[in-house]
Write an enzyme that holds these catalytic residues in place. Structure first.
Site, PDB file in Angstrom:
ATOM      1  CG  ASN A 121      -4.560  -3.811  -3.653  1.00 43.32           C
ATOM      2  OD1 ASN A 121      -5.085  -3.074  -2.832  1.00 43.32           O
ATOM      3  ND2 ASN A 121      -3.259  -4.016  -3.683  1.00 43.32           N
ATOM      4  CB  SER A 122      -8.053  -2.481  -1.322  1.00 46.42           C
ATOM      5  OG  SER A 122      -8.671  -1.722  -0.308  1.00 46.42           O
TER       6      SER A 122
END
Length: 703
Positions: free
Chosen positions: A318-319
């Site tokens: 994520n990210s």
């Protein structure tokens, strides 16, 4: 369960090409790391006292870059792999994370504090460790899982890289149908950040899950006390830690003392000050984490060795972790990885004008923007734009918004003549630069979340600057109530591993403007040296911007570092899913995922990448104050994408085409799991009006 391999033309055949045999590594017993008393898989002395030491890794050849540091087993009741023994209900209720000795927390106490997942809307109800990801039904045991953890470093022998790995091996690991989920951790945070929102999914599937901090993590060096963190979060003097230090600033004793004499109380963080531009090796680090996992699994049970050919291997992040997952796919030229699922990836691409992205009448040419480009643009205009959205979350916290507008007018950075006009113009500039209209209400809160700290961190990192360089007049220190540097409170230092997000701000530690005309002051309340005005240090922001757009020697260093992290979007045919929120103001989709889809179509050409763009979804999981009534968390869709990929790889299920999915906030109690979250599925056959098309590098996104 049968395993299938994917071919570049989208078909399936018996599991895995024999692209590489069993991983066979050779150890160099004379490695530099031995000088600090470390042996492969065994620690001598007290550097990591309190951890159960591994006895398996000595029995097998290891990569020459690997040091297996510890082994700890959890019973799944008093302590466990996922919830630290608190259970999901305990995490939601707010667990007791106090320390027996707040000045000297144990490694286990720091781990428990780090592992806590606050969750966002729907956590524990529609997703989370206590919810079966396949059925959506509750699981007995409140999310607790028994198993064993292994901590390890990858290094070049100097102790200066020390990329951290955490391998979680559940008791339920199935050697007859083995799988590994690799999770590059999001942001610059510690290894435990993504257990409760990503890693638990792999553990539910009886997979081994391996995390890497990508060379970032909560490595810090308090220069005044000359103390550093170790891999387990405990503190040690830098001298005693030696090569076991998570990070030690590259300053000899006289240089450190001189720096402190000139600028007392300063702190160095690994991501900002390691001089290694660690982002440039994210792909390598994720691939190495997988190789470590295979090595350790075979060290545990050498009679039943696993190879990449008989092990299902997925990557999810994520990210920043999502960007690293895609980087790993680009790095993996030998077919180690079977599938990738990236959420809101912070990914940067080589410039390529063959790529275009069209949303309605808005057409943008090129392969997106580097993070430092859009962050340094944001910190110029977001504070003033906040004055144009007074009802937005946290707008009242942007206390010097009007001052920033006045400074922009004086410097000719806007054409407006009044504050109100400058605020509106700043908002339009952000839109014109590439932020979606759905992000308008997020600029105020995102500026409070400290993009200057992020921009400073990345500029220092990508330019390979040290703490003593104080790039653009910025440094990091604990500050008092007046924003003046002070010694870090001892209790805060003790728990910094569990609390810090890999840099400032954290607790009393923040970015300092050393060029404030009234003396070094916390940047957020400081004055610009050119005007003496409290305008969020416009001078510093312009300096950072100049590192991206200018021609100075420092700018050349930073721009070289930006080039080093840029990818080509060639995933070598690996099936991949990206999920990304349209309203994301932190990592805008127009700078990252959309052009990634276009460049992948040109450079990979397999058609095995899917983009699921989500309306009413921003970057922080809708968990921040004021967000929940407007935005839906991305987590349920990240888990749903993992389920789709798992079915695709194990049962030949089709991956739905790229599409816009339209979750929204509904009536309280009428949504999924009794929440207000209306979460339509990723459609196997979406409406034509929702299809995202990609052809010859052009991505067409419906409104």
């Amino acid at each position: 369960m049968p395993r299938l391999r994917h071919s570049r033309d989208g078909g399936f055949s018996p599991r895995r090409r024999n692209r590489r045999g069993p991983l066979i590594f050779k150890t160099n017993p004379g490695r530099e790391a031995m000088k600090c008393g470390l042996k492969t898989g065994l620690i001598v002395g007290t550097a990591l006292a309190g951890l159960t030491l591994s006895v398996h890794a000595n029995e097998h050849d290891a990569p020459d870059w690997l040091r297996v540091m510890s082994e700890t087993t959890f019973d799944g009741v008093t302590n466990d792999l996922v919830t630290g023994g608190f259970g999901v209900s305990g995490m939601i209720a707010g667990p007791d994370i106090s320390y027996a000795d707040p000045f000297a927390p144990t490694a286990d106490e720091l781990r428990r504090a780090s592992i806590i997942t606050d969750g966002s809307a729907g956590f524990g109800k529609i997703y989370g460790p206590n919810v079966d990801a396949a059925s959506g039904e509750p699981i007995l045991g409140d999310g607790k899982l028994a198993g064993t953890e292994y901590l390890a470093y990858a290094d070049d022998g100097s102790g200066r890289q020390n990329v951290s790995f955490l391998l979680q091996l559940p008791e339920t690991f199935d050697r007859e149908s083995p799988c590994i989920l690799a999770v590059p951790v999001g942001g610059s945070a510690s290894l435990y950040r993504n257990i409760g929102n990503i890693g638990y999914w792999g553990l539910q599937k009886n997979c081994a899950v391996v995390y890497t901090d990508k060379g970032l993590g909560n490595g810090f060096h308090d220069l005044a006390s000359d103390t550093v963190t170790l891999i387990d979060g405990t503190r040690s003097s830098a001298d005693e830690a030696g090569a076991a230090s998570h990070f030690t600033a590259d300053l000899d004793v006289p240089a450190r003392q001189q720096f402190l004499k000139e600028t007392p109380h300063r702190i160095a963080f690994k991501h900002a000050h390691s001089r290694q531009n660690p982002d440039s090796t994210w792909g390598r680090d994720v691939v190495r984490s997988i190789e470590f996992a295979l090595y350790q699994l075979n060290a545990v049970a050498p009679a039943a060795p696993l190879t990449p050919d008989d092990t299902l291997i997925m990557v999810a992040g994520n990210s920043n972790g999502g960007g690293a997952a895609l980087n790993a796919g680009e790095e993996d030229t030998e077919g180690l990885i079977d599938g990738i699922v990236a959420a809101q990836p912070q990914v940067q691409l080589k410039p390529d004008d063959r790529v275009t992205v069209a949303r309605g009448d808005n057409i943008r040419k090129g392969s997106g923007r580097p993070l430092l480009d859009y962050f340094t643009y944001a910190i110029l205009y977001q504070p003033c734009a906040a004055a144009a959205t007074p009802d937005a979350p946290w707008a009242d916290r942007v206390s010097f918004a009007e001052n920033r507008c006045e400074s922009l007018i004086e410097r000719g950075l806007v054409d407006s003549e009044t504050v109100a006009e400058a605020a509106g113009e700043s908002l339009e500039k952000l839109r014109a630069y590439g932020w979606e209209p759905e992000s308008d209400m997020l600029h105020a809160s995102h500026y409070v979340i400290a993009p200057t700290a992020t921009a400073m961190k990345y500029a220092s990192s990508q330019g390979r600057f040290g703490v003593e360089d104080r790039l653009c007049g910025y440094s990091i220190a604990s500050v008092d109530e007046n924003g003046k540097p002070q010694a870090v409170p001892e209790e805060e230092l003790a728990v910094i591993f569990a609390k810090a997000p890999g840099g400032a701000p954290t607790g009393s530690i923040d970015v300092v403007n050393d060029r404030d005309p009234e003396g070094p002051t916390r940047d957020y309340v400081s004055r610009s040296p050119s005007s003496g005005r409290q305008d969020f240090n416009l001078d510093g922001a312009l300096c950072l911007r100049g590192l991206v757009t200018g021609e100075s020697e420092n700018a050349a260093r930073v721009q070289k570092g930006i080039d080093e992290v840029a990818g080509n979007a060639d995933l070598h045919g690996t099936p991949t899913i990206i999920v990304h929120g349209r309203a994301d103001a932190r990592v805008p989709i127009g700078f990252t995922s959309r052009p990634y889809l276009g460049l992948n179509a040109l450079n990979d050409g397999s058609g095995n990448l899917r983009l699921y763009e989500l309306t009413n979804v921003e970057h922080f999981g809708a968990g921040l104050p004021g967000y929940a009534k407007h935005f839906v968390p991305i987590d349920p869709y990240h888990i749903a994408a993992l389920e789709l990929m798992y079915a695709h790889l194990t049962a030949g299920g089709d991956l739905p085409p790229s599409q816009v999915v339209r979750p929204e906030i509904g009536t309280e109690g009428a949504g999924a799991g009794g929440t207000n979250l209306v979460l339509p599925e990723i459609a196997a056959t979406p409406d034509t009006a929702d299809l995202i098309d990609v052809a010859n590098g052009k991505v067409t996104v419906p409104d």
